[in-house]
Design a protein around this motif. Structure first.
Motif, PDB file in Angstrom:
ATOM      1  N   HIS A  62       0.227   9.080   0.798  1.00  0.00           N
ATOM      2  CA  HIS A  62       0.073   8.160  -0.329  1.00  0.00           C
ATOM      3  C   HIS A  62       0.941   6.923  -0.167  1.00  0.00           C
ATOM      4  CE1 HIS A  62       3.696  10.403  -1.568  1.00  0.00           C
ATOM      5  NE2 HIS A  62       3.986   9.363  -2.337  1.00  0.00           N
ATOM      6  N   GLN A  63       2.058   7.044   0.543  1.00  0.00           N
ATOM      7  CA  GLN A  63       2.886   5.872   0.810  1.00  0.00           C
ATOM      8  C   GLN A  63       2.236   4.955   1.840  1.00  0.00           C
ATOM      9  OE1 GLN A  63       6.419   8.104   1.982  1.00  0.00           O
ATOM     10  NE2 GLN A  63       7.486   7.416   0.141  1.00  0.00           N
TER      11      GLN A  63
ATOM     12  N   VAL B  39      -0.824   4.423   2.370  1.00  0.00           N
ATOM     13  CA  VAL B  39      -1.933   3.667   1.793  1.00  0.00           C
ATOM     14  C   VAL B  39      -1.464   2.310   1.283  1.00  0.00           C
ATOM     15  CG1 VAL B  39      -3.580   3.605  -0.124  1.00  0.00           C
ATOM     16  CG2 VAL B  39      -3.315   5.694   1.219  1.00  0.00           C
TER      17      VAL B  39
END
Length: 413
Positions: free
Chosen positions: A91-92, A94
């Protein structure tokens, strides 16, 4: 006299806590007066406009930049960037690794962002992961260039401690780091480091390193307390003064834009506290800037050498091979390179200067206090900007050449 000796014994500190609407590295522009809000949102307003580049008359000149191997293949930077990205959670990644053609390349501010930036905020990373991010920056620059960046970041925290205010914002690591594209020794990629007084855009293409736009500043420029010994932008100040003092007084009509930076002596548009004399800051990617100042090629040989020494101060932030290649390109255009100065050139006067060629734009300016309380520009608050006019900010001109040559004109991420 050195710039260390030019500092006041005590910096002018505020008597009461500040009331700028800044919380946790976010500036709430809707709570600002209209003029301040307009100036401080310049980067956000214009970043999606079609890119032209800084020009003299609105028309970009083609053929100024050449796609070739400058001997600066970014092997260490690639390895560092891969190690950094591998440590990000999905998620980071992205938001911390954007496509090469992402619009966010052009979204930055020297002030405090008024939007929620993409990229990873360094102070939110673990210490080890933050060091991996900084290693990417270090591997991309010269040792002197990296030291300058780190000094400016440290002095940002020094400022917060000095005024004992905005302590959740004026910190050493309140900066957003974004990798663009896929780090590769062959394909284009790059990174952005963005925050107060530190904005760098580094692009790797065809063995070349483009470092532009760059905004480096400091308030104050010399550390106090536990930051004692840290300095920023000293050489940019001192080498410029040395060069200015060699210029012939009978040619001042060619390069002197004004003898004072005091607000009462300036046109209103150059006297504001936000941009000062700067014209090429955030939101100015398509600035139209007619040349002003004395032509470099018309100077005597020793003065031309002095100007080259000043240009080197800014180019030496690059890896050595790239710095020499860029300097050679600037020299090719010395007959179109201009130098202009505003302000005094004694040991204490504030000043502004500009170097403007078809392939390089440098601005240096002393500012009044923003967080300190000096009402007039002072040597201990400095802003500098470096741009590549005629379309090569963010490496755009070289990238277009690369894509035409290798991808039929189509960009890849």
């Amino acid at each position: 006299m050195s710039s260390q000796q030019q500092q006041p014994d005590e910096f002018p500190l505020p008597d009461t806590p500040g009331d700028l609407p800044i919380v946790d590295s976010h500036l709430f522009d809707d709570l600002l007066p209209a003029e301040a809000a307009f100036e401080l949102t310049a980067g956000l307003r214009g970043y999606r406009e079609p890119f032209v580049g800084i020009t003299e008359d609105g028309a970009r000149r083609p053929g100024l930049y050449r796609l070739n191997d400058a001997g600066a293949a970014p092997k260490a930077a690639v390895a560092a960037a891969e190690a950094y990205l591998d440590g990000l959670a999905p998620h980071q990644r992205v938001v911390g690794n954007l496509p090469m053609d992402a619009a966010e390349w052009r979204l930055w501010t020297n002030a405090i962002p008024t939007w929620h930036p993409k990229g990873m905020r360094l102070e939110r990373l673990t210490e080890g992961h933050r060091e991996r991010a900084l290693t990417v920056v270090e591997a991309s620059l010269s040792p002197a260039g990296y030291a300058q960046v780190r000094a400016a970041m440290a002095l940002n925290q020094n400022l917060g401690e000095l005024i004992d205010d905005y302590r959740d914002t004026l910190t050493e690591f309140a900066y957003w780091f974004t990798v663009f594209g896929t780090p590769s020794p062959d394909a284009p990629w790059g990174w952005q480091l963005m925050g107060h007084h530190v904005d760098l855009h580094c692009v790797f293409v065809a063995g070349q390193v483009v470092l532009a736009p760059v905004f480096l500043g400091a308030e104050p420029t010399i550390g106090t307390g536990r930051f004692e010994g840290i300095q920023a932008l000293r050489v940019e100040t001192e080498v410029a003064l040395q060069f200015r003092r060699t210029l012939n007084p009978d040619r001042e009509h060619e390069f002197l834009m004004g003898s004072s930076l005091r607000a009462e002596d300036l046109p209103p548009e150059l006297a504001g506290p936000w941009n000062g004399r700067h014209l090429a800051g955030a939101g100015s990617d398509n600035l139209i800037l007619p040349p002003e100042g004395v032509v470099a090629a018309s100077l005597p040989a020793d003065q031309r050498d002095g100007l080259v020494e000043l240009i080197r101060v800014y180019l030496d932030r690059l890896p050595p091979a790239q710095a020499e290649r860029t300097l050679a390109l600037v020299r090719e255009h010395f007959d179109e390179t201009r130098f202009a100065w505003r302000g005094g050139h004694d040991d204490v006067c504030a000043f502004y200067y500009r170097i403007h060629s078809p392939v390089l734009l440098v601005e240096y300016d002393n500012h009044p206090g923003v967080f300190l309380t000096n009402p007039e520009p002072a040597r201990y608050h400095v802003h500098t900007i470096v741009r590549h006019p005629n379309g090569n900010d963010y490496g755009r001109d070289l990238l277009a050449q690369h894509y035409r040559l290798h991808h039929g004109g189509h960009r890849t991420s």
